[in-house]
Design a protein around this motif. Structure first.
Motif, PDB file in Angstrom:
ATOM      1  N   ASN A 116      -3.575  15.389   6.027  1.00 25.24           N
ATOM      2  CA  ASN A 116      -4.934  15.095   6.490  1.00 25.24           C
ATOM      3  C   ASN A 116      -6.000  15.618   5.527  1.00 25.24           C
ATOM      4  N   LEU A 117      -5.618  16.555   4.667  1.00 23.36           N
ATOM      5  CA  LEU A 117      -6.579  17.053   3.687  1.00 23.36           C
ATOM      6  C   LEU A 117      -7.009  15.958   2.717  1.00 23.36           C
ATOM      7  N   LYS A 118      -6.210  14.912   2.630  1.00 23.77           N
ATOM      8  CA  LYS A 118      -6.569  13.808   1.734  1.00 23.77           C
ATOM      9  C   LYS A 118      -7.900  13.181   2.143  1.00 23.77           C
ATOM     10  N   ALA A 119      -8.246  13.342   3.421  1.00 23.99           N
ATOM     11  CA  ALA A 119      -9.487  12.739   3.923  1.00 23.99           C
ATOM     12  C   ALA A 119     -10.733  13.395   3.339  1.00 23.99           C
ATOM     13  N   ILE A 120     -10.582  14.630   2.828  1.00 22.94           N
ATOM     14  CA  ILE A 120     -11.764  15.321   2.302  1.00 22.94           C
ATOM     15  C   ILE A 120     -11.705  15.519   0.793  1.00 22.94           C
ATOM     16  N   ARG A 121     -10.683  14.984   0.137  1.00 23.37           N
ATOM     17  CA  ARG A 121     -10.502  15.264  -1.284  1.00 23.37           C
ATOM     18  C   ARG A 121     -11.605  14.655  -2.141  1.00 23.37           C
ATOM     19  N   ASN A 122     -12.209  13.566  -1.696  1.00 21.54           N
ATOM     20  CA  ASN A 122     -13.251  12.911  -2.483  1.00 21.54           C
ATOM     21  C   ASN A 122     -14.639  13.074  -1.873  1.00 21.54           C
ATOM     22  N   THR A 123     -14.812  14.079  -1.056  1.00 21.58           N
ATOM     23  CA  THR A 123     -16.105  14.329  -0.425  1.00 21.58           C
ATOM     24  C   THR A 123     -17.159  14.663  -1.473  1.00 21.58           C
ATOM     25  N   LYS A 124     -18.340  14.099  -1.320  1.00 22.37           N
ATOM     26  CA  LYS A 124     -19.458  14.411  -2.193  1.00 22.37           C
ATOM     27  C   LYS A 124     -20.330  15.469  -1.529  1.00 22.37           C
ATOM     28  N   LEU A 179     -23.231  21.552  -6.582  1.00 16.15           N
ATOM     29  CA  LEU A 179     -22.050  21.440  -7.433  1.00 16.15           C
ATOM     30  C   LEU A 179     -20.936  22.407  -7.055  1.00 16.15           C
ATOM     31  N   ILE A 180     -21.296  23.594  -6.577  1.00 11.58           N
ATOM     32  CA  ILE A 180     -20.287  24.635  -6.341  1.00 11.58           C
ATOM     33  C   ILE A 180     -19.171  24.179  -5.402  1.00 11.58           C
ATOM     34  N   PRO A 181     -19.461  23.580  -4.228  1.00 13.04           N
ATOM     35  CA  PRO A 181     -18.359  23.136  -3.367  1.00 13.04           C
ATOM     36  C   PRO A 181     -17.424  22.152  -4.059  1.00 13.04           C
ATOM     37  N   SER A 182     -17.995  21.272  -4.886  1.00  9.35           N
ATOM     38  CA  SER A 182     -17.160  20.311  -5.612  1.00  9.35           C
ATOM     39  C   SER A 182     -16.239  21.006  -6.602  1.00  9.35           C
ATOM     40  N   LEU A 183     -16.730  22.083  -7.219  1.00  8.29           N
ATOM     41  CA  LEU A 183     -15.932  22.813  -8.205  1.00  8.29           C
ATOM     42  C   LEU A 183     -14.855  23.668  -7.573  1.00  8.29           C
ATOM     43  N   ILE A 184     -15.015  23.988  -6.293  1.00 10.06           N
ATOM     44  CA  ILE A 184     -14.069  24.888  -5.630  1.00 10.06           C
ATOM     45  C   ILE A 184     -13.187  24.149  -4.639  1.00 10.06           C
ATOM     46  N   ASP A 201     -24.756  33.814  -2.669  1.00  7.67           N
ATOM     47  CA  ASP A 201     -23.930  32.668  -2.309  1.00  7.67           C
ATOM     48  C   ASP A 201     -22.784  32.493  -3.296  1.00  7.67           C
ATOM     49  N   ILE A 202     -23.084  32.639  -4.588  1.00  8.67           N
ATOM     50  CA  ILE A 202     -22.032  32.491  -5.598  1.00  8.67           C
ATOM     51  C   ILE A 202     -20.941  33.528  -5.393  1.00  8.67           C
ATOM     52  N   SER A 203     -21.346  34.753  -5.070  1.00 10.11           N
ATOM     53  CA  SER A 203     -20.357  35.803  -4.814  1.00 10.11           C
ATOM     54  C   SER A 203     -19.465  35.440  -3.637  1.00 10.11           C
ATOM     55  N   LYS A 204     -20.065  34.897  -2.587  1.00 10.69           N
ATOM     56  CA  LYS A 204     -19.275  34.506  -1.411  1.00 10.69           C
ATOM     57  C   LYS A 204     -18.341  33.348  -1.743  1.00 10.69           C
ATOM     58  N   TRP A 205     -18.825  32.433  -2.571  1.00 10.10           N
ATOM     59  CA  TRP A 205     -17.970  31.318  -2.974  1.00 10.10           C
ATOM     60  C   TRP A 205     -16.796  31.804  -3.823  1.00 10.10           C
ATOM     61  N   TYR A 255     -11.321  30.265   5.429  1.00 13.28           N
ATOM     62  CA  TYR A 255     -12.307  30.582   6.464  1.00 13.28           C
ATOM     63  C   TYR A 255     -13.703  30.808   5.881  1.00 13.28           C
ATOM     64  N   GLN A 256     -13.807  31.580   4.800  1.00 11.83           N
ATOM     65  CA  GLN A 256     -15.127  31.853   4.246  1.00 11.83           C
ATOM     66  C   GLN A 256     -15.748  30.586   3.672  1.00 11.83           C
ATOM     67  N   ILE A 257     -14.951  29.775   2.999  1.00  4.55           N
ATOM     68  CA  ILE A 257     -15.460  28.514   2.479  1.00  4.55           C
ATOM     69  C   ILE A 257     -15.870  27.601   3.622  1.00  4.55           C
ATOM     70  N   ALA A 258     -15.092  27.600   4.696  1.00  8.17           N
ATOM     71  CA  ALA A 258     -15.442  26.786   5.865  1.00  8.17           C
ATOM     72  C   ALA A 258     -16.793  27.206   6.434  1.00  8.17           C
ATOM     73  N   ASN A 259     -17.043  28.504   6.456  1.00  6.34           N
ATOM     74  CA  ASN A 259     -18.330  29.000   6.951  1.00  6.34           C
ATOM     75  C   ASN A 259     -19.473  28.595   6.017  1.00  6.34           C
ATOM     76  N   LEU A 260     -19.223  28.657   4.705  1.00  4.91           N
ATOM     77  CA  LEU A 260     -20.263  28.337   3.729  1.00  4.91           C
ATOM     78  C   LEU A 260     -20.640  26.859   3.748  1.00  4.91           C
ATOM     79  N   ILE A 261     -19.684  25.999   4.031  1.00  4.46           N
ATOM     80  CA  ILE A 261     -19.932  24.559   3.968  1.00  4.46           C
ATOM     81  C   ILE A 261     -20.284  23.972   5.331  1.00  4.46           C
ATOM     82  N   GLU A 262     -20.235  24.788   6.366  1.00  7.91           N
ATOM     83  CA  GLU A 262     -20.370  24.262   7.730  1.00  7.91           C
ATOM     84  C   GLU A 262     -21.692  23.532   7.966  1.00  7.91           C
ATOM     85  N   THR A 263     -22.790  24.097   7.504  1.00 10.13           N
ATOM     86  CA  THR A 263     -24.085  23.464   7.755  1.00 10.13           C
ATOM     87  C   THR A 263     -24.236  22.155   6.995  1.00 10.13           C
TER      88      THR A 263
END
Length: 417
Positions: free
Chosen positions: A272-280, A284-289, A216-220, A234-242
């Motif tokens: 519109n990206l502002k809507a996801i800038r503070n997503t929890k 930790l990895i999605p928050s860091l990336i 997972d870390i490699s994909k991130w 696209y790859q990040i979108a796939n990783l966070i989709e679930t």
């Protein structure tokens, strides 16, 4: 498609059991361990590879080791496991060779094919260097990349990093991830296992842990690189989709518009990206990336009011990230949009934009044309057309890039907030 186990072979643990049934037993024998899996399945084996082969219904085993690894024990274990009689002469020939082998020895062991056959008809032994210097490391890289030849289309690869020098699994694990990323065979690494023999005395069994987080870390990492440098999420979108479908859909839409170079809709989408800038996020990895990259896009583009400045800033970003054709297109559109803006024309109407193009080509137009816009528009549009329509030109590609750089610099003093 087959299940392929890639496992490492070390020199084994010291065996002090005087009751060993092995002829003239030596200290290189692997000790038996009870391997415990997360589903509470347990099996007792000398080799964790044997336990994993049974646990995962493996079709093919690839064993990686040095010439000093315990190949004699592989031959003994799998021969006896099949209920066959061990050829002691062959056993000791392998033992004597491997026991005295060093990092200077040639990459060969006696009876290699026989050892492979003792495992099964599809088994493969891969001999590598110790990796004690750059030269040996490079040899190992070339050898491991050659493993791709042993794999077929859409094979499922299961990796065991229990044995061997600690440095080798680290190197080779990364190479296998590389193969998964670039191989045309669509190789999939489904599991990474580590048998924790070091705690077997305390627990009375060796837990076999899954290190899927390595994959997972490699994909991130690759996803973050693509997002940061090319805007492809696209790859990040796939990783966070679930975990978060809303974030996934917004990232995918942003990447689609960026790759289409749809300048009008892209401006709104960056806002519109502002809507996801503070997503929890749960981890930790999605928050860091995701969060810092989104924030950088918003900081660079989110507060721009005029469309011409947005298009120009995007052209600068595309140039910096070596997407030169898209940058040429964005530059042209920014000049046309800016000309419409300063002449108080409806920049959304096609016919008005066509009038702006004509005005930019005419030195004595009734439209207000600032600075060097006519010159920049004409020479930039000529190159843009040759790129967009694959028309041959006598302009050297390096000159195209240099001209784009110069024009962007000049336009930065014209197209402002």
């Amino acid at each position: 498609m087959a299940k392929v186990l890639i496992s490492f072979l070390g020199t084994g643990s010291l065996n002090k059991d005087s009751n060993s049934q092995i002829p003239n037993s030596n200290d290189r024998q692997y000790r038996t361990a009870k391997y415990h899996f997360s589903n509470n399945e347990e099996s007792e084996h000398t080799f964790v590879a044997a336990a994993l082969a049974e646990h995962n219904n493996i079709d093919k085993i690839i064993l990686i080791g040095t010439v000093h690894s315990m190949w004699e024990e592989v031959y003994r274990y799998f021969t006896e496991k099949k209920g066959k009689t061990l050829d002691e002469e062959i056993y000791f020939q392998i033992l004597e060779h491997c026991e005295t082998a060093t990092h200077k020895s040639e990459l060969t062991i006696p009876h290699k094919e026989l050892i492979e056959q003792s495992i099964n008809s599809k088994a493969k032994i891969v001999l590598i260097k110790y990796g004690i210097n750059d030269e040996e490391t490079q040899e190992n890289i070339n050898t491991v990349l050659g493993i791709e030849r042993e794999l077929n289309e859409r094979d499922e690869v299961i990796v065991d990093i229990t044995h061997s020098f600690r440095s080798l699994p680290i190197l080779i694990m990364n190479l296998l991830i590389y193969l998964q990323t670039v191989s045309k065979k669509n190789i999939n690494i489904s599991h990474v296992y580590y048998g924790m023999l070091e705690v077997s005395r305390e627990l009375k069994y060796a837990p076999v842990t899954e290190l899927g987080s390595l994959l997972d870390i490699s994909k991130w990492i690759t996803g973050a690189y693509a997002f940061e440098n090319f805007g492809n999420a696209y790859q990040i979108a796939n990783l966070i989709e679930t975990e978060n479908r809303n974030v996934s859909e917004r990232l995918r839409r942003f990447s689609n518009l960026l790759n289409l170079n749809h300048l009008g809709l892209l401006k709104n989408e960056i806002s519109n990206l502002k809507a996801i800038r503070n997503t929890k996020y749960r981890t930790l990895i999605p928050s860091l990336i995701i969060t810092p990259i989104v924030n950088r896009f918003i900081a660079q583009f989110g507060n721009i009011q005029s469309l011409s400045l947005f298009q120009f800033r995007l052209a600068q970003w595309q140039f910096e990230h070596h997407n030169y054709t898209a940058a040429y297109i964005s530059v042209i559109e920014s000049i046309i949009t800016y000309t419409c803006e300063i002449n108080n024309k409806d920049l959304q109407k096609f016919e008005i934009r066509e009038e702006a193009k004509s005005a930019l080509r005419q030195p004595n137009s009734t439209w207000r044309i600032e600075g060097e816009l006519t010159k920049i528009f004409c020479e930039t549009n000529r190159i843009r057309n040759s790129l967009a329509h694959s028309i041959e030109t006598d302009t050297n590609h390096n000159k195209m890039i240099q001209k784009l750089k110069e024009n962007l610099s000049t336009l930065s003093n014209i197209i402002k907030q």
